[in-house]
Design an enzyme around this catalytic site. Sequence first.
Site, PDB file in Angstrom:
ATOM      1  N   ASP A 121       0.976  39.373  27.632  1.00  0.00           N
ATOM      2  CA  ASP A 121      -0.052  39.762  28.601  1.00  0.00           C
ATOM      3  C   ASP A 121       0.522  40.703  29.662  1.00  0.00           C
ATOM      4  O   ASP A 121       1.702  40.608  30.011  1.00  0.00           O
ATOM      5  CB  ASP A 121      -0.599  38.486  29.269  1.00  0.00           C
ATOM      6  CG  ASP A 121      -1.989  38.693  29.836  1.00  0.00           C
ATOM      7  OD1 ASP A 121      -2.523  39.813  29.741  1.00  0.00           O
ATOM      8  OD2 ASP A 121      -2.545  37.726  30.396  1.00  0.00           O
ATOM      9  N   GLY A 124      -2.042  46.191  30.553  1.00  0.00           N
ATOM     10  CA  GLY A 124      -2.954  46.992  31.367  1.00  0.00           C
ATOM     11  C   GLY A 124      -2.446  47.135  32.795  1.00  0.00           C
ATOM     12  O   GLY A 124      -2.444  48.229  33.377  1.00  0.00           O
ATOM     13  N   ASN A 137     -11.108  40.345  21.886  1.00  0.00           N
ATOM     14  CA  ASN A 137     -10.690  41.691  22.301  1.00  0.00           C
ATOM     15  C   ASN A 137     -11.605  42.812  21.787  1.00  0.00           C
ATOM     16  O   ASN A 137     -11.530  43.948  22.257  1.00  0.00           O
ATOM     17  CB  ASN A 137      -9.244  41.989  21.860  1.00  0.00           C
ATOM     18  CG  ASN A 137      -8.197  41.239  22.652  1.00  0.00           C
ATOM     19  OD1 ASN A 137      -7.092  40.980  22.169  1.00  0.00           O
ATOM     20  ND2 ASN A 137      -8.516  40.858  23.892  1.00  0.00           N
ATOM     21  N   ARG A 144       3.720  32.725  28.083  1.00  0.00           N
ATOM     22  CA  ARG A 144       2.712  33.723  28.461  1.00  0.00           C
ATOM     23  C   ARG A 144       3.288  34.556  29.582  1.00  0.00           C
ATOM     24  O   ARG A 144       3.803  34.012  30.568  1.00  0.00           O
ATOM     25  CB  ARG A 144       1.395  33.072  28.888  1.00  0.00           C
ATOM     26  CG  ARG A 144       0.326  34.141  29.176  1.00  0.00           C
ATOM     27  CD  ARG A 144      -1.071  33.587  29.312  1.00  0.00           C
ATOM     28  NE  ARG A 144      -2.050  34.667  29.355  1.00  0.00           N
ATOM     29  CZ  ARG A 144      -3.290  34.592  28.878  1.00  0.00           C
ATOM     30  NH1 ARG A 144      -3.705  33.470  28.328  1.00  0.00           N
ATOM     31  NH2 ARG A 144      -4.107  35.614  28.948  1.00  0.00           N
TER      32      ARG A 144
HETATM   33  C1  FPP Z   1      -2.637  41.946  26.829  1.00  0.00           C
HETATM   34  O1  FPP Z   1      -2.521  42.907  27.823  1.00  0.00           O
HETATM   35  C2  FPP Z   1      -2.235  42.456  25.548  1.00  0.00           C
HETATM   36  C3  FPP Z   1      -3.062  42.659  24.489  1.00  0.00           C
HETATM   37  C4  FPP Z   1      -4.499  42.413  24.519  1.00  0.00           C
HETATM   38  C5  FPP Z   1      -2.580  43.150  23.214  1.00  0.00           C
HETATM   39  C6  FPP Z   1      -1.115  43.024  22.929  1.00  0.00           C
HETATM   40  C7  FPP Z   1      -0.732  44.183  22.123  1.00  0.00           C
HETATM   41  C8  FPP Z   1       0.463  44.775  22.043  1.00  0.00           C
HETATM   42  C9  FPP Z   1       1.667  44.280  22.695  1.00  0.00           C
HETATM   43  C10 FPP Z   1       0.627  46.025  21.264  1.00  0.00           C
HETATM   44  C11 FPP Z   1       0.096  46.069  19.875  1.00  0.00           C
HETATM   45  C12 FPP Z   1       0.356  44.894  19.028  1.00  0.00           C
HETATM   46  C13 FPP Z   1       0.985  44.862  17.836  1.00  0.00           C
HETATM   47  C14 FPP Z   1       1.046  43.561  17.124  1.00  0.00           C
HETATM   48  C15 FPP Z   1       1.636  46.018  17.212  1.00  0.00           C
HETATM   49  P1  FPP Z   1      -3.807  43.271  28.673  1.00  0.00           P
HETATM   50  O2  FPP Z   1      -4.349  44.563  28.163  1.00  0.00           O
HETATM   51  O3  FPP Z   1      -4.780  42.147  28.664  1.00  0.00           O
HETATM   52  O4  FPP Z   1      -3.179  43.455  30.084  1.00  0.00           O
HETATM   53  P2  FPP Z   1      -3.856  43.192  31.509  1.00  0.00           P
HETATM   54  O5  FPP Z   1      -4.219  41.736  31.545  1.00  0.00           O
HETATM   55  O6  FPP Z   1      -2.778  43.562  32.460  1.00  0.00           O
HETATM   56  O7  FPP Z   1      -5.053  44.095  31.579  1.00  0.00           O
END
Ligand code: FPP
Length: 242
Positions: free
Chosen positions: A15, A18, A63, A182
């Site tokens: 996590d 973003g 997602n 996490r």
């Molecule tokens: C959460 O960050 C992350 C995700 C929803 C996706 C995780 C994906 C990757 C690490 C890259 C691609 C994956 C693979 C398996 C190649 P967020 O966007 O929710 O962050 P935030 O909470 O700060 O907005």
Amino acid sequence: MSVVDGPRHVAIIMDGNGRWAKIRGLPRVMGHREGVKALKRTVEAAPKFGIECLTVFGFSTENWSRPVAEVSELMGLVRNYLTSDLDRMEREGVRLKVLGRRDGLPSDIVQIIERAEARTVANDRFVLQVAFNYGARADIVAAAQRYVDQALSGEAPSALTEEGLGSRLSSSGSPDVDLIIRTSGEQRLSNFLLWEAAYAEFVFQDDLWPDYGESALGRAVELFRRRERRFGGVEARTAAAI
Ligand code: FPP
């Protein structure tokens, strides 16, 4: 630090991509791209801590509600990761498994997943499970439905057991999760591995996922090893002694 101290199976909710991007004034997709680099560093480091199986949450069934461009970037990243890293996984004895629903995914990604799983099926040095289009409740329901179908056709006994259900989950074959991590300071399970993490220890770290790697994983493992795990009994055992 001895590599035999475990944890054997670590699962990570990656996590903070973003927020990592936002702090730098970059688009969110840049955070996901850096997140793939962090994933590679973490997979590389995991065996050094005695970890045999790593499960990461790459894309949840929730997602899909993100902006189309972000969903498409995440699809592109998994497409690219499972293609460009396949030779390395084969060479380094990594078995790749993808947990979650295949229906609803672009058909070329389903083919890429099937090819990557088939090419690494005989590898046994390390297991990497990528939860993609995954939700734990849906996975449990799918396993239960499979069981019902098999019971009705006489292929499975009518009395359902934990083993009977567990062996039909998409994670079937991997050991129970010992440690859930996490990142980014959030403290939720978000429909991840509800069944498999029944006795898991939880470690929440403030690191944003794109900053993650060997040293952060080392801190989480160290915290795990100091925990006392009782598995519902009374005798406290430190995690490292199990
Ligand atoms: C959460 O960050 C992350 C995700 C929803 C996706 C995780 C994906 C990757 C690490 C890259 C691609 C994956 C693979 C398996 C190649 P967020 O966007 O929710 O962050 P935030 O909470 O700060 O907005």
